[in-house]
Design a protein around this motif. Structure first.
Motif, PDB file in Angstrom:
ATOM      1  N   MET A   1      -4.691  -5.052  -3.725  1.00  0.00           N
ATOM      2  CA  MET A   1      -6.023  -5.225  -4.236  1.00  0.00           C
ATOM      3  C   MET A   1      -6.571  -3.857  -4.636  1.00  0.00           C
ATOM      4  N   TYR A   2      -7.214  -3.816  -5.755  1.00  0.00           N
ATOM      5  CA  TYR A   2      -7.784  -2.560  -6.247  1.00  0.00           C
ATOM      6  C   TYR A   2      -9.291  -2.705  -6.359  1.00  0.00           C
ATOM      7  N   ASN A   3     -10.039  -1.817  -5.703  1.00  0.00           N
ATOM      8  CA  ASN A   3     -11.496  -1.789  -5.783  1.00  0.00           C
ATOM      9  C   ASN A   3     -11.868  -0.685  -6.758  1.00  0.00           C
ATOM     10  N   ILE A   4     -12.304  -1.074  -7.949  1.00  0.00           N
ATOM     11  CA  ILE A   4     -12.586  -0.100  -9.002  1.00  0.00           C
ATOM     12  C   ILE A   4     -13.806   0.771  -8.664  1.00  0.00           C
ATOM     13  N   GLU A   5     -14.778   0.191  -7.951  1.00  0.00           N
ATOM     14  CA  GLU A   5     -15.978   0.955  -7.602  1.00  0.00           C
ATOM     15  C   GLU A   5     -15.676   2.092  -6.630  1.00  0.00           C
ATOM     16  N   LYS A   6     -14.789   1.849  -5.675  1.00  0.00           N
ATOM     17  CA  LYS A   6     -14.446   2.863  -4.671  1.00  0.00           C
ATOM     18  C   LYS A   6     -13.153   3.597  -5.009  1.00  0.00           C
ATOM     19  N   ASN A   7     -12.524   3.202  -6.133  1.00  0.00           N
ATOM     20  CA  ASN A   7     -11.242   3.770  -6.536  1.00  0.00           C
ATOM     21  C   ASN A   7     -10.248   3.715  -5.373  1.00  0.00           C
ATOM     22  N   MET A   8     -10.123   2.501  -4.776  1.00  0.00           N
ATOM     23  CA  MET A   8      -9.282   2.313  -3.607  1.00  0.00           C
ATOM     24  C   MET A   8      -8.241   1.229  -3.897  1.00  0.00           C
ATOM     25  N   LEU A   9      -7.012   1.504  -3.540  1.00  0.00           N
ATOM     26  CA  LEU A   9      -5.913   0.553  -3.683  1.00  0.00           C
ATOM     27  C   LEU A   9      -5.441   0.154  -2.298  1.00  0.00           C
ATOM     28  N   CYS A  10      -5.362  -1.149  -2.052  1.00  0.00           N
ATOM     29  CA  CYS A  10      -4.891  -1.654  -0.762  1.00  0.00           C
ATOM     30  C   CYS A  10      -3.585  -2.408  -0.983  1.00  0.00           C
ATOM     31  N   ALA A  11      -2.648  -2.221  -0.080  1.00  0.00           N
ATOM     32  CA  ALA A  11      -1.369  -2.907  -0.164  1.00  0.00           C
ATOM     33  C   ALA A  11      -1.037  -3.527   1.182  1.00  0.00           C
ATOM     34  N   GLU A  12      -0.298  -4.620   1.149  1.00  0.00           N
ATOM     35  CA  GLU A  12       0.138  -5.287   2.362  1.00  0.00           C
ATOM     36  C   GLU A  12       1.660  -5.224   2.419  1.00  0.00           C
ATOM     37  N   PRO A  13       2.218  -4.791   3.550  1.00  0.00           N
ATOM     38  CA  PRO A  13       3.683  -4.720   3.636  1.00  0.00           C
ATOM     39  C   PRO A  13       4.303  -6.114   3.543  1.00  0.00           C
ATOM     40  N   VAL A  14       5.463  -6.199   2.913  1.00  0.00           N
ATOM     41  CA  VAL A  14       6.170  -7.461   2.742  1.00  0.00           C
ATOM     42  C   VAL A  14       7.513  -7.352   3.439  1.00  0.00           C
ATOM     43  N   LYS A  15       7.822  -8.334   4.274  1.00  0.00           N
ATOM     44  CA  LYS A  15       9.123  -8.372   4.940  1.00  0.00           C
ATOM     45  C   LYS A  15      10.066  -9.218   4.094  1.00  0.00           C
ATOM     46  N   LEU A  16      11.180  -8.616   3.682  1.00  0.00           N
ATOM     47  CA  LEU A  16      12.135  -9.318   2.827  1.00  0.00           C
ATOM     48  C   LEU A  16      13.278  -9.910   3.639  1.00  0.00           C
ATOM     49  N   ASN A  17      13.682 -11.114   3.257  1.00  0.00           N
ATOM     50  CA  ASN A  17      14.827 -11.773   3.858  1.00  0.00           C
ATOM     51  C   ASN A  17      16.033 -11.479   2.963  1.00  0.00           C
ATOM     52  N   LYS A  18      16.817 -10.477   3.306  1.00  0.00           N
ATOM     53  CA  LYS A  18      17.949 -10.072   2.473  1.00  0.00           C
ATOM     54  C   LYS A  18      19.066 -11.108   2.460  1.00  0.00           C
ATOM     55  N   LYS A  19      19.065 -12.046   3.405  1.00  0.00           N
ATOM     56  CA  LYS A  19      20.077 -13.107   3.462  1.00  0.00           C
ATOM     57  C   LYS A  19      19.473 -14.424   2.982  1.00  0.00           C
ATOM     58  N   ALA A  20      18.617 -14.350   1.974  1.00  0.00           N
ATOM     59  CA  ALA A  20      17.928 -15.539   1.457  1.00  0.00           C
ATOM     60  C   ALA A  20      18.929 -16.556   0.938  1.00  0.00           C
ATOM     61  N   GLU A  21      18.556 -17.820   1.065  1.00  0.00           N
ATOM     62  CA  GLU A  21      19.393 -18.920   0.577  1.00  0.00           C
ATOM     63  C   GLU A  21      18.642 -19.695  -0.506  1.00  0.00           C
ATOM     64  N   GLU A  22      19.395 -20.439  -1.281  1.00  0.00           N
ATOM     65  CA  GLU A  22      18.824 -21.246  -2.357  1.00  0.00           C
ATOM     66  C   GLU A  22      17.833 -22.260  -1.797  1.00  0.00           C
ATOM     67  N   ILE A  23      16.738 -22.436  -2.498  1.00  0.00           N
ATOM     68  CA  ILE A  23      15.741 -23.447  -2.141  1.00  0.00           C
ATOM     69  C   ILE A  23      15.904 -24.586  -3.140  1.00  0.00           C
TER      70      ILE A  23
END
Length: 82
Positions: A1-23
């Motif tokens: 999320m980017y707040n243009i008024e405060k010039n702030m960028l927020c990010a949320e860490p993402v956990k990846l499943n490297k052994k993903a299977e077909e859905i």
């Protein structure tokens, strides 16, 4: 999320499943690596390749269309005796 008024960028860490299977046969276009749902997937072609907008992983997809009917009785055909 980017707040243009405060010039702030927020990010949320993402956990990846490297052994993903077909859905298979899911009603949601869900990334098998991060679990993010693409709510705009209906705009994609019937099959092809794309990437996850959340984690950037490459994805191959195929859409499967199901048709269902709702049938209501209207008027029965007259019965003819022979």
């Amino acid at each position: 999320m980017y707040n243009i008024e405060k010039n702030m960028l927020c990010a949320e860490p993402v956990k990846l499943n490297k052994k993903a299977e077909e859905i298979e046969y899911s009603s949601k276009f869900k990334c098998p690596f991060c679990g993010s749902v693409n709510h705009d997937a209906w705009e994609l072609s019937d099959e092809g390749e794309t990437y996850c907008g959340s984690c950037g992983s490459d994805l191959e997809y195929e859409s499967v269309v199901t048709v269902e009917y709702n049938i209501r009785p209207k008027k029965c055909s007259p019965i003819t005796q022979m």
